[in-house]
Write a protein that holds these residues in place. Structure first.
Motif, PDB file in Angstrom:
ATOM      1  N   ASP A 210      19.536  13.999  47.593  1.00 29.04           N
ATOM      2  CA  ASP A 210      19.569  15.043  48.618  1.00 29.04           C
ATOM      3  C   ASP A 210      19.741  14.511  50.038  1.00 29.04           C
ATOM      4  O   ASP A 210      19.847  15.302  50.969  1.00 29.04           O
ATOM      5  N   PHE A 211      19.721  13.189  50.222  1.00 34.13           N
ATOM      6  CA  PHE A 211      19.834  12.589  51.553  1.00 34.13           C
ATOM      7  C   PHE A 211      18.780  13.189  52.493  1.00 34.13           C
ATOM      8  O   PHE A 211      19.063  13.575  53.613  1.00 34.13           O
ATOM      9  N   ASN A 212      17.556  13.256  51.975  1.00 33.18           N
ATOM     10  CA  ASN A 212      16.458  13.935  52.659  1.00 33.18           C
ATOM     11  C   ASN A 212      15.267  13.025  52.908  1.00 33.18           C
ATOM     12  O   ASN A 212      14.138  13.485  53.030  1.00 33.18           O
ATOM     13  N   GLY A 213      15.491  11.705  52.971  1.00 33.23           N
ATOM     14  CA  GLY A 213      14.408  10.780  53.223  1.00 33.23           C
ATOM     15  C   GLY A 213      13.872  10.890  54.641  1.00 33.23           C
ATOM     16  O   GLY A 213      14.529  11.465  55.523  1.00 33.23           O
ATOM     17  N   PRO A 214      12.678  10.347  54.898  1.00 30.14           N
ATOM     18  CA  PRO A 214      12.120  10.426  56.242  1.00 30.14           C
ATOM     19  C   PRO A 214      13.049   9.801  57.276  1.00 30.14           C
ATOM     20  O   PRO A 214      13.516   8.671  57.115  1.00 30.14           O
ATOM     21  N   ASN A 215      13.343  10.587  58.317  1.00 28.16           N
ATOM     22  CA  ASN A 215      14.193  10.155  59.442  1.00 28.16           C
ATOM     23  C   ASN A 215      15.627   9.800  59.027  1.00 28.16           C
ATOM     24  O   ASN A 215      16.332   9.113  59.774  1.00 28.16           O
ATOM     25  N   GLU A 216      16.088  10.275  57.897  1.00 29.24           N
ATOM     26  CA  GLU A 216      17.423   9.922  57.408  1.00 29.24           C
ATOM     27  C   GLU A 216      18.520  10.640  58.188  1.00 29.24           C
ATOM     28  O   GLU A 216      18.384  11.793  58.606  1.00 29.24           O
ATOM     29  N   ARG A 217      19.661   9.951  58.349  1.00 24.40           N
ATOM     30  CA  ARG A 217      20.885  10.503  58.920  1.00 24.40           C
ATOM     31  C   ARG A 217      21.983  10.373  57.872  1.00 24.40           C
ATOM     32  O   ARG A 217      22.113   9.319  57.237  1.00 24.40           O
ATOM     33  N   SER A 218      22.782  11.397  57.688  1.00 24.89           N
ATOM     34  CA  SER A 218      23.858  11.306  56.698  1.00 24.89           C
ATOM     35  C   SER A 218      25.087  12.072  57.156  1.00 24.89           C
ATOM     36  O   SER A 218      24.991  13.086  57.853  1.00 24.89           O
ATOM     37  N   TRP A 219      26.265  11.544  56.757  1.00 17.23           N
ATOM     38  CA  TRP A 219      27.561  12.158  57.018  1.00 17.23           C
ATOM     39  C   TRP A 219      28.271  12.382  55.691  1.00 17.23           C
ATOM     40  O   TRP A 219      28.116  11.593  54.753  1.00 17.23           O
ATOM     41  N   GLY A 220      29.045  13.455  55.610  1.00 20.82           N
ATOM     42  CA  GLY A 220      29.757  13.737  54.380  1.00 20.82           C
ATOM     43  C   GLY A 220      31.182  14.214  54.617  1.00 20.82           C
ATOM     44  O   GLY A 220      31.487  14.842  55.643  1.00 20.82           O
TER      45      GLY A 220
END
Length: 434
Positions: free
Chosen positions: A324-334
């Motif tokens: 889910d790319f939902n880790g603490p302080n995570e940033r994600s691009w798709g």
């Protein structure tokens, strides 16, 4: 909410509960029997999850059957009706030692059952354009409470569910849920879970709705309370701008705020999670760019209906097949791409691809006693998903569908998950008996 989520919501309401896509008025009732429907669905699902680094693989294959009866409403100012459901799951292959891990088949303590079944019922009443249901086969589908239908049979909930469409463009709902049945269970008295924390509660409440300001602009607001775990708030804005007859732009913004509640069974929680997606559609092609952020020292968590299962109450743009790319302080691009082959003379054939990369996961500020304390510092990972589907358009097999999904997830640095590859093959045939 996004077009994808709107579609899922419409399907969930119409096929699982019998309510039409827009609630019909009680004044239009033709009668308890006259407006009734009986629907049957078969689903064949093969699930192969190849996990690396010594983690257990998960392989199961099964056949599901579903029968849904939805009555009409008795005539008069106040109408009454019932909804009945029956489900069964049959094991075709237990996975040669990997059975019980995928959530496709029903566990029995020593593996999985060869066959299992369950049934549910709810009573309902309608006044004007407002409906109230009570029973154990409820399937609300919204940003804060969405039982999934991703295995052989759907997850369902027990409780009260109120829906209302008294004003044009405004759809409201509220629910008080007291028990769950997971998609790999026959027990309708299970608790609800915080999927990533692994803790449970016996009560979930939610309220919210969606307002279509224009045909192209909509907003949503929801709130929920998972007793003694968290209170969660959600907002969405979705806008589509037409460029021409076959070109458009879509912008979709989702945001959640989660705070610990009551006895804080999942520990301290203070997370804001948001995503933004911009999509360009031209003819048969849709190209989409997404960005997602988790602001908080815990991950963004959401509904589970059994130990280790994950449902659909996450409307963030980068929530994917495996992670889910939902880790603490995570940033994600798709980056996303969709192709609808109807424009090329093959209606029913679709293709989907996406690539998402997540960075900056930081578990270093986590309370060591937190159930979320399994993240490392500076974790990064990526996922690539591919899917092809086909729906038969006419003839005796009309609506028979095939979908093949493949996902690859790779860990660059981290300990909260493992690298893996997954293949799912889903064959469905819905049939409306009357």
């Amino acid at each position: 909410m996004s077009f994808r989520r709107k579609t899922l919501l419409a399907l969930a309401i119409s096929t699982a509960t019998g309510a039409p896509l827009a609630l019909a008025s009680q004044a239009e009732s033709q009668g308890f029997i006259e407006d009734s429907h009986l629907k049957f669905m078969t689903r064949n699902l093969y699930w192969n999850h190849d996990r690396h680094g010594g983690a257990d693989d998960r392989r199961e294959w099964g056949q599901g059957f579903r029968l849904d009866y939805t009555s009409g409403y008795t005539q008069g100012t106040l109408g009454f009706g019932v909804d009945l459901s029956a489900y069964s799951a049959i094991k075709l292959d237990g996975g040669r030692g990997y059975s019980g891990q995928a959530g496709v088949l029903v566990p029995d303590g020593e593996g999985t059952k060869d066959a299992a079944g369950s049934a549910g019922a709810s009573v309902k009443m309608r006044l004007s354009n407002t409906e109230l249901r009570y029973g154990n086969n409820l399937r609300p589908y919204n940003p804060v409470f969405a039982p999934a239908d991703a295995r052989l049979v759907p997850g369902t909930a027990t409780g009260f569910w109120l829906t209302s469409s008294e004003w044009a463009g405004l759809d409201l709902e509220a629910g008080h849920m007291t028990a769950s049945k997971d998609f790999n269970s026959t027990n309708s008295d299970d608790d609800f879970h915080a999927s990533y924390a692994g803790v449970s509660t016996d009560t979930v409440d939610f309220v919210g709705g969606n307002y279509a300001i224009t045909d192209n602009l909509s907003v949503s607001l929801y709130g929920s309370e998972y007793k003694d775990i968290w209170r969660q708030y959600y907002a969405n804005t979705n806008y589509t701008y037409s460029l021409s007859d076959d070109q458009s732009l879509n912008f979709d913004f989702n945001i959640y705020r989660s705070n610990d509640e009551g006895r804080k069974l999942a520990g301290e929680i203070g997370v804001t999670a948001w995503s933004f997606a911009a999509a360009y559609t031209v003819g048969a092609h849709t190209f989409k760019v997404t960005h997602q952020r988790i602001n908080g020292d815990q991950p963004f968590d959401y509904l589970g209906m059994g130990p280790g299962t994950f449902h659909d109450s996450i409307y963030l743009a980068n929530s994917s097949q495996l992670v889910d790319f939902n880790g603490p302080n995570e940033r994600s691009w798709g980056l996303f791409y969709d192709l609808n082959m109807a424009s090329y003379g093959v209606p029913g054939l679709t293709f989907h691809a996406r690539y998402i990369r997540g960075t900056d996961v930081d578990g270093s500020k986590m309370d060591p006693s937190s159930p979320y304390a399994y993240y490392a510092d500076s974790e990064d990972h990526w996922e690539r998903d591919l899917a092809v589907g086909y729906v038969v358009q006419s003839g005796p097999a009309k609506d028979l569908s095939f979908k093949l999904r493949q996902a690859t997830h790779r860990i660059g640095n981290g300990k909260s998950d493992v690298s893996s590859d997954q293949v799912r093959l889903i064959i469905e045939f819905p049939y409306e008996i009357f």
